[in-house]
Design a protein around this motif. Structure first.
Motif, PDB file in Angstrom:
ATOM      1  N   ASP A  58      59.302 -19.393  86.192  1.00  0.00           N
ATOM      2  CA  ASP A  58      60.337 -18.622  85.485  1.00  0.00           C
ATOM      3  C   ASP A  58      60.056 -18.588  83.993  1.00  0.00           C
ATOM      4  O   ASP A  58      60.278 -17.568  83.318  1.00  0.00           O
ATOM      5  CB  ASP A  58      61.719 -19.248  85.705  1.00  0.00           C
ATOM      6  CG  ASP A  58      62.337 -18.880  87.044  1.00  0.00           C
ATOM      7  OD1 ASP A  58      61.768 -18.035  87.761  1.00  0.00           O
ATOM      8  OD2 ASP A  58      63.394 -19.453  87.374  1.00  0.00           O
ATOM      9  N   ARG A  59      59.571 -19.692  83.459  1.00  0.00           N
ATOM     10  CA  ARG A  59      59.332 -19.779  82.014  1.00  0.00           C
ATOM     11  C   ARG A  59      58.121 -18.950  81.597  1.00  0.00           C
ATOM     12  O   ARG A  59      58.104 -18.350  80.519  1.00  0.00           O
ATOM     13  CB  ARG A  59      59.159 -21.238  81.602  1.00  0.00           C
ATOM     14  CG  ARG A  59      60.462 -22.046  81.688  1.00  0.00           C
ATOM     15  CD  ARG A  59      60.274 -23.476  81.228  1.00  0.00           C
ATOM     16  NE  ARG A  59      59.527 -24.253  82.219  1.00  0.00           N
ATOM     17  CZ  ARG A  59      58.707 -25.259  81.915  1.00  0.00           C
ATOM     18  NH1 ARG A  59      58.506 -25.590  80.655  1.00  0.00           N
ATOM     19  NH2 ARG A  59      58.091 -25.930  82.864  1.00  0.00           N
ATOM     20  N   ILE A  60      57.113 -18.908  82.452  1.00  0.00           N
ATOM     21  CA  ILE A  60      55.955 -18.061  82.153  1.00  0.00           C
ATOM     22  C   ILE A  60      56.369 -16.595  82.200  1.00  0.00           C
ATOM     23  O   ILE A  60      56.025 -15.813  81.304  1.00  0.00           O
ATOM     24  CB  ILE A  60      54.805 -18.333  83.143  1.00  0.00           C
ATOM     25  CG1 ILE A  60      54.350 -19.795  83.044  1.00  0.00           C
ATOM     26  CG2 ILE A  60      53.635 -17.385  82.862  1.00  0.00           C
ATOM     27  CD1 ILE A  60      53.240 -20.163  84.012  1.00  0.00           C
ATOM     28  N   LEU A  61      57.122 -16.226  83.229  1.00  0.00           N
ATOM     29  CA  LEU A  61      57.614 -14.850  83.332  1.00  0.00           C
ATOM     30  C   LEU A  61      58.481 -14.492  82.127  1.00  0.00           C
ATOM     31  O   LEU A  61      58.386 -13.379  81.592  1.00  0.00           O
ATOM     32  CB  LEU A  61      58.412 -14.673  84.621  1.00  0.00           C
ATOM     33  CG  LEU A  61      59.109 -13.318  84.826  1.00  0.00           C
ATOM     34  CD1 LEU A  61      58.132 -12.166  84.732  1.00  0.00           C
ATOM     35  CD2 LEU A  61      59.853 -13.305  86.162  1.00  0.00           C
ATOM     36  N   ALA A  62      59.295 -15.425  81.669  1.00  0.00           N
ATOM     37  CA  ALA A  62      60.152 -15.166  80.506  1.00  0.00           C
ATOM     38  C   ALA A  62      59.313 -14.884  79.261  1.00  0.00           C
ATOM     39  O   ALA A  62      59.669 -14.021  78.440  1.00  0.00           O
ATOM     40  CB  ALA A  62      61.080 -16.355  80.256  1.00  0.00           C
ATOM     41  N   ASP A  63      58.185 -15.577  79.122  1.00  0.00           N
ATOM     42  CA  ASP A  63      57.314 -15.340  77.970  1.00  0.00           C
ATOM     43  C   ASP A  63      56.647 -13.966  78.059  1.00  0.00           C
ATOM     44  O   ASP A  63      56.533 -13.244  77.058  1.00  0.00           O
ATOM     45  CB  ASP A  63      56.252 -16.432  77.870  1.00  0.00           C
ATOM     46  CG  ASP A  63      56.795 -17.732  77.291  1.00  0.00           C
ATOM     47  OD1 ASP A  63      57.891 -17.700  76.696  1.00  0.00           O
ATOM     48  OD2 ASP A  63      56.135 -18.776  77.427  1.00  0.00           O
ATOM     49  N   VAL A  64      56.197 -13.598  79.257  1.00  0.00           N
ATOM     50  CA  VAL A  64      55.599 -12.272  79.434  1.00  0.00           C
ATOM     51  C   VAL A  64      56.648 -11.196  79.142  1.00  0.00           C
ATOM     52  O   VAL A  64      56.362 -10.187  78.473  1.00  0.00           O
ATOM     53  CB  VAL A  64      55.035 -12.113  80.858  1.00  0.00           C
ATOM     54  CG1 VAL A  64      54.573 -10.678  81.104  1.00  0.00           C
ATOM     55  CG2 VAL A  64      53.873 -13.085  81.084  1.00  0.00           C
TER      56      VAL A  64
END
Length: 309
Positions: A122-128
């Motif tokens: 979720d955190r990687i997706l949030a950064d993208v």
């Protein structure tokens, strides 16, 4: 006009028209190299974003993952500077390749459930998502969805989710292109698979663009071994080129770049290869396999289901 000439004409024309807010979103530092000509033609307004700190090959050095990642991030900044993109127009979110692979292997083995893994991804997706929403792009280029490297595919998939959300929030349409890197280890290099059915576009680099590309490659001393492996593939391609009329050496191969629009109906749940073992060949984390069916597809299923797709 031949098919190859039509691809070059269409690719050249598309980039010539110009984009106001281009975004180049990559998994690793050096992902910009294979498409350095496209990178240059997108112009000075380009934003370059890397998702990981590129620490995955730390074990080939005497450095720790953190130390190796710092070296790789600096190499990336120096590389894109050769193409006229200042550090202020770049961003690296610094996710560890080592940790991403750990999670992928643990999803594959069943050691971690997707409910547990989603807290991490979720955190990687949030950064993208942040990269897309901050850039307000009219065009996005990212790695191809091609089953060669799992972080390439995840970056592509998360980028596609972010673009769809951005388009819905802003009632607009963003041009979305993907860039082939490699598959079947590196036997298919910098081109789409021969059976790829999407539209293919190409450009042929000028002497000046090719000179810049070579300087960008020179900014990656940590990747000497990897670039050497590609050179071996290009030598094989060169031998075939004398029979097929294709490129006869590495320079001829590198001076033509291929990319294409991401198909709107691309099925991310479907493996890009008939056999799972042909995807992410020999990829593992400390001996634990990383596969499409066991590692990446569960992530795709989780987020597409969450998005109601």
């Amino acid at each position: 006009m031949s098919r190859k000439k039509r691809m070059i004409e269409r690719g050249t024309s598309l980039l010539k028209r110009g984009f106001e807010r281009p975004l180049f979103l990559m998994a690793h530092h050096d992902d910009e190299i294979s498409q350095a000509g496209v990178f240059q033609r997108l112009g000075p307004n380009l934003k370059a974003v890397w998702v990981t700190n590129s620490d995955g090959l730390y074990y080939e050095s005497e450095l720790t993952p953190v130390e190796y990642g710092k070296v790789r991030m600096l190499e990336g900044i120096n590389s894109v500077a050769r193409a006229g993109i200042p550090e202020s127009s770049t961003r690296c979110y610094g996710w560890s390749e080592v940790e991403i692979y750990r999670w992928l292997s643990e999803i594959n083995s069943g050691k971690r459930t997707m409910a547990e893994a989603s807290e991490y991804f979720d955190r990687i997706l949030a950064d993208v998502r942040e990269a897309v929403f901050q850039a307000r792009p009219d065009v996005v280029f990212t790695l191809a969805w091609q089953g060669g490297q799992p972080e390439h595919d995840l970056t592509h998939f998360f980028t596609s989710l972010a673009i769809r959300e951005y388009e819905a929030a802003n009632n607009c349409e963003v041009a979305f292109f993907h860039l082939p890197a490699y598959e079947y280890t590196i036997l298919v290099a910098h081109r789409f698979h021969p059976l790829y059915r999407g539209e293919r576009l190409r450009i042929r680099l000028t002497e000046d663009e090719m000179a810049v590309k070579m300087k960008m490659i020179g900014e990656y001393p940590t990747q000497t071994r990897l670039f050497s492996d590609f050179q071996k593939v290009f030598k094989l391609i060169g031998k075939l080129g004398y029979l097929t009329g294709g490129p006869k050496n590495a320079d001829e191969w590198l001076s033509t770049e291929e990319f294409g629009p991401v198909p709107r109906d691309l099925d991310y749940r479907k493996n890009t290869h008939v056999l799972d073992r042909c995807t992410y060949i020999n990829d593992d984390f400390e001996g634990a396999p990383v596969t499409f069916s066991g590692s990446v597809r569960p992530i795709v299923d989780w987020y597409l289901t969450k998005a109601g797709r």
